[in-house]
Write an enzyme that holds these catalytic residues in place. Structure first.
Site, PDB file in Angstrom:
ATOM      1  N   LYS A 291     -52.596   7.799  -5.870  1.00  0.00           N
ATOM      2  CA  LYS A 291     -51.963   8.926  -6.563  1.00  0.00           C
ATOM      3  C   LYS A 291     -50.495   8.684  -6.915  1.00  0.00           C
ATOM      4  O   LYS A 291     -49.952   9.372  -7.772  1.00  0.00           O
ATOM      5  CB  LYS A 291     -52.013  10.183  -5.685  1.00  0.00           C
ATOM      6  CG  LYS A 291     -53.392  10.690  -5.356  1.00  0.00           C
ATOM      7  CD  LYS A 291     -53.985  11.435  -6.513  1.00  0.00           C
ATOM      8  CE  LYS A 291     -55.317  12.038  -6.173  1.00  0.00           C
ATOM      9  NZ  LYS A 291     -56.305  11.849  -7.210  1.00  0.00           N
TER      10      LYS A 291
ATOM     11  N   PRO B 149     -51.323   5.136  -0.242  1.00  0.00           N
ATOM     12  CA  PRO B 149     -52.116   4.668  -1.390  1.00  0.00           C
ATOM     13  C   PRO B 149     -53.615   4.895  -1.236  1.00  0.00           C
ATOM     14  O   PRO B 149     -54.386   4.464  -2.080  1.00  0.00           O
ATOM     15  CB  PRO B 149     -51.780   3.168  -1.460  1.00  0.00           C
ATOM     16  CG  PRO B 149     -51.273   2.803  -0.123  1.00  0.00           C
ATOM     17  CD  PRO B 149     -50.722   4.038   0.519  1.00  0.00           C
TER      18      PRO B 149
HETATM   19  P1  RFL Z   1     -40.861   2.574  -7.907  1.00  0.00           P
HETATM   20  O1  RFL Z   1     -41.984   1.984  -8.682  1.00  0.00           O
HETATM   21  O2  RFL Z   1     -40.670   2.189  -6.507  1.00  0.00           O
HETATM   22  O3  RFL Z   1     -39.533   2.292  -8.721  1.00  0.00           O
HETATM   23  C1  RFL Z   1     -38.267   2.584  -8.173  1.00  0.00           C
HETATM   24  C2  RFL Z   1     -37.262   1.657  -8.807  1.00  0.00           C
HETATM   25  O4  RFL Z   1     -35.981   1.979  -8.295  1.00  0.00           O
HETATM   26  C3  RFL Z   1     -35.269   0.778  -8.008  1.00  0.00           C
HETATM   27  N1  RFL Z   1     -34.236   1.108  -7.024  1.00  0.00           N
HETATM   28  C4  RFL Z   1     -32.936   1.246  -7.326  1.00  0.00           C
HETATM   29  N2  RFL Z   1     -32.275   1.122  -8.484  1.00  0.00           N
HETATM   30  C5  RFL Z   1     -30.933   1.340  -8.477  1.00  0.00           C
HETATM   31  N3  RFL Z   1     -30.234   1.661  -7.344  1.00  0.00           N
HETATM   32  C6  RFL Z   1     -30.870   1.785  -6.149  1.00  0.00           C
HETATM   33  N4  RFL Z   1     -30.196   2.108  -5.059  1.00  0.00           N
HETATM   34  C7  RFL Z   1     -32.280   1.578  -6.108  1.00  0.00           C
HETATM   35  N5  RFL Z   1     -33.203   1.630  -5.129  1.00  0.00           N
HETATM   36  C8  RFL Z   1     -34.381   1.353  -5.713  1.00  0.00           C
HETATM   37  C9  RFL Z   1     -36.348  -0.162  -7.512  1.00  0.00           C
HETATM   38  O5  RFL Z   1     -35.948  -1.532  -7.642  1.00  0.00           O
HETATM   39  C10 RFL Z   1     -37.517   0.206  -8.433  1.00  0.00           C
HETATM   40  O6  RFL Z   1     -37.527  -0.589  -9.596  1.00  0.00           O
HETATM   41  O7  RFL Z   1     -40.946   4.181  -7.904  1.00  0.00           O
HETATM   42  P2  RFL Z   1     -41.589   5.224  -8.947  1.00  0.00           P
HETATM   43  O8  RFL Z   1     -41.115   4.975 -10.338  1.00  0.00           O
HETATM   44  O9  RFL Z   1     -41.360   6.532  -8.337  1.00  0.00           O
HETATM   45  O10 RFL Z   1     -43.158   4.873  -8.967  1.00  0.00           O
HETATM   46  C11 RFL Z   1     -43.944   5.108  -7.829  1.00  0.00           C
HETATM   47  C12 RFL Z   1     -45.061   4.049  -7.758  1.00  0.00           C
HETATM   48  O11 RFL Z   1     -44.483   2.770  -7.846  1.00  0.00           O
HETATM   49  C13 RFL Z   1     -45.875   4.184  -6.462  1.00  0.00           C
HETATM   50  O12 RFL Z   1     -46.098   5.529  -6.151  1.00  0.00           O
HETATM   51  C14 RFL Z   1     -47.254   3.485  -6.581  1.00  0.00           C
HETATM   52  O13 RFL Z   1     -47.110   2.093  -6.682  1.00  0.00           O
HETATM   53  C15 RFL Z   1     -48.144   3.853  -5.396  1.00  0.00           C
HETATM   54  N6  RFL Z   1     -49.405   3.109  -5.415  1.00  0.00           N
HETATM   55  C16 RFL Z   1     -50.438   3.496  -6.245  1.00  0.00           C
HETATM   56  N7  RFL Z   1     -50.296   4.579  -7.059  1.00  0.00           N
HETATM   57  C17 RFL Z   1     -51.286   4.919  -7.934  1.00  0.00           C
HETATM   58  O14 RFL Z   1     -51.122   5.913  -8.661  1.00  0.00           O
HETATM   59  N8  RFL Z   1     -52.443   4.179  -8.045  1.00  0.00           N
HETATM   60  C18 RFL Z   1     -52.657   3.068  -7.260  1.00  0.00           C
HETATM   61  O15 RFL Z   1     -53.673   2.396  -7.421  1.00  0.00           O
HETATM   62  C19 RFL Z   1     -51.641   2.701  -6.289  1.00  0.00           C
HETATM   63  N9  RFL Z   1     -51.776   1.595  -5.509  1.00  0.00           N
HETATM   64  C20 RFL Z   1     -49.539   1.966  -4.613  1.00  0.00           C
HETATM   65  C21 RFL Z   1     -50.749   1.213  -4.674  1.00  0.00           C
HETATM   66  C22 RFL Z   1     -48.513   1.540  -3.750  1.00  0.00           C
HETATM   67  C23 RFL Z   1     -48.676   0.417  -2.951  1.00  0.00           C
HETATM   68  N10 RFL Z   1     -47.636   0.040  -2.076  1.00  0.00           N
HETATM   69  C24 RFL Z   1     -46.383  -0.380  -2.622  1.00  0.00           C
HETATM   70  C25 RFL Z   1     -47.642   0.668  -0.807  1.00  0.00           C
HETATM   71  C26 RFL Z   1     -50.903   0.084  -3.890  1.00  0.00           C
HETATM   72  C27 RFL Z   1     -49.870  -0.314  -3.007  1.00  0.00           C
HETATM   73  C28 RFL Z   1     -50.056  -1.543  -2.157  1.00  0.00           C
END
Ligand code: RFL
Length: 394
Positions: free
Chosen positions: A294, A290
């Site tokens: 991105k 993060p």
């Molecule tokens: P997600 O959001 O993880 O959604 C995946 C979904 O799949 C479900 N799932 C399942 N469902 C059915 N069967 C299974 N076996 C499954 N296994 C999992 C989960 O419950 C979930 O609902 O993935 P997606 O859609 O690819 O989106 C990716 C983003 O969520 C991620 O890249 C970002 O959050 C990263 N990130 C940031 N990205 C940005 O662009 N800008 C930011 O400011 C930013 N800040 C961050 C972040 C990630 C962080 N973490 C989690 C390390 C800050 C943090 C703290």
């Protein structure tokens, strides 16, 4: 069409495919409440807003998102601001919490009649190498089921079933543990700076990112292996104040730490993103640290590319975009990985350098390079334009 996962990738894809009249279902392991309250990303790139706009999905972003275009770097000897919204291509971020975006996308999808099953955990994708893949699922009561589809979109994150179902040798996995750990904190406190704050300090990195008028995200670099609750609230605030130079630059607004997560900075890319009838998008395709905000933005970009490609294939038997999908996405993914890697090396001492055990006579060489990099960013307009273009752009 079966879509695994109701994160930004799965829900943008679901909205676009449903809008194009393609029969699809989203299978989500968690409850609706869980996905709508899971706090993660906050900074949307202009490209993401344009994608959402193109498909009528940006109403909430425009109504409640805050435009943001300034970051501030703090070192022990210096502090400087980059008005990145006026540099490079002149693009800004929109600060909009990811769970609000997910809530908007869900509301639109369900409101338009889109099908979704919560509490449906995908266990495995079968027969993805042929035209009749299926997905084994287990519902919240443990009952098994199976869904059949022409294509399966794996948008279920890094630990999801899509990745797990790829046979050994189906592609290459590029993994990098950056050796850096952050304590990710959500504070019930107003922002303390009118900018994203990056503190580059001998004790480690500290970050400040506004989320709303009442909530601020902070990051503190911590020893790898640190438990989320290892630090008391006082220790957290004292350390943030020290690294962010609060004594010199102004105090931090303190408040309750409402959430803590430990984030090990890692990158993980699969190549290719397609295995027969199984296509990966979002974190399932590539995990990015993060440090450069991105991940969610790549998820939105990939979902739009995939929706276009699948629509062409399913409605018009035109497969060229689907054949190009993986290569098209990987070009964006590697560019984002490269910038994220650059940010990691800007913000942190090399792990071996910090420990004083590096091959170049301890810490000095890498550390000097890092300071030179910061100096270039402070003084060179060319560097600043490059930074701005990569920081907000994809
Ligand atoms: P997600 O959001 O993880 O959604 C995946 C979904 O799949 C479900 N799932 C399942 N469902 C059915 N069967 C299974 N076996 C499954 N296994 C999992 C989960 O419950 C979930 O609902 O993935 P997606 O859609 O690819 O989106 C990716 C983003 O969520 C991620 O890249 C970002 O959050 C990263 N990130 C940031 N990205 C940005 O662009 N800008 C930011 O400011 C930013 N800040 C961050 C972040 C990630 C962080 N973490 C989690 C390390 C800050 C943090 C703290």
């Amino acid at each position: 069409m079966v879509i695994l996962g109701a994160g930004p990738a799965g829900l943008v894809l679901g909205n676009l495919l449903h809008g194009a009249g393609i029969d699809c279902v989203v299978l989500e392991r968690a409850t609706r409440e869980h996905v709508q309250t899971r706090t993660r990303a906050g900074y949307l790139a202009e490209h993401s807003v344009r994608v959402l706009d193109r498909h009528g999905l940006a109403e909430g972003v425009h109504r409640r998102g805050q435009r943001h275009g300034v970051c501030e770097f703090r070192t022990e000897s210096n502090r400087f601001r980059l008005d990145y919204g006026r540099l490079g291509k002149g693009e800004q971020h929109v600060v909009y919490p990811q769970h609000d975006l997910v809530t908007d996308l869900l509301t639109q999808y369900v409101g338009a009649g889109g099908r979704i099953r919560f509490g449906a955990e995908a266990l495995a994708v079968r027969d993805a190498d042929g035209p009749h893949p299926s997905v084994d699922v287990r519902d919240a009561d443990g009952r098994p089921g199976r869904w059949h589809a022409r294509y399966v979109a794996g948008c279920d994150g890094r630990h999801g079933a899509a990745r797990r179902s790829l046979p050994a040798g189906a592609g290459r996995r590029h993994h990098r543990d950056h050796g850096v750990t952050w304590l990710g904190l959500l504070a019930e406190a107003p922002p303390s700076l009118d900018a994203v704050g990056y503190a580059i300090h001998p004790r480690g990195f500290a970050g400040h990112m506004a989320r709303s008028a009442e909530v601020t995200r902070y990051y503190l670099q911590a020893e790898p292996g640190t438990a989320p609750d290892a630090w008391s609230e006082d220790r957290i605030w004292d350390e943030l104040a020290l690294r962010l130079g609060a004594a010199e630059h102004g105090p931090l607004h303190r408040g309750r730490i409402a959430q803590r997560t430990v984030v090990a900075l890692e990158s993980d890319v699969l190549e290719p993103l397609r295995y027969g009838s199984l296509l990966l998008a979002g974190d399932a395709a590539s995990l990015i640290s993060p440090s450069a905000a991105k991940g969610a933005n790549l998820a939105v970009l990939e979902a739009e590319l995939l929706a276009r490609a699948l629509t062409a294939a399913l409605r018009h038997a035109e497969h060229s975009a689907l054949d190009r999908y993986s290569a098209d996405c990987l070009a964006y993914i590697w560019r984002a990985q490269e910038f994220s890697h650059w940010m990691i090396r800007l913000l942190h001492a090399e792990p071996e350098a910090a420990a004083g055990t590096g091959p170049e006579g301890g810490s000095r060489f890498q550390d000097r390079l890092r300071h030179s990099r910061i100096d270039a960013l402070r003084t060179s307009r060319t560097q600043q334009d490059w930074f701005a273009e990569n920081y907000v752009g994809l």
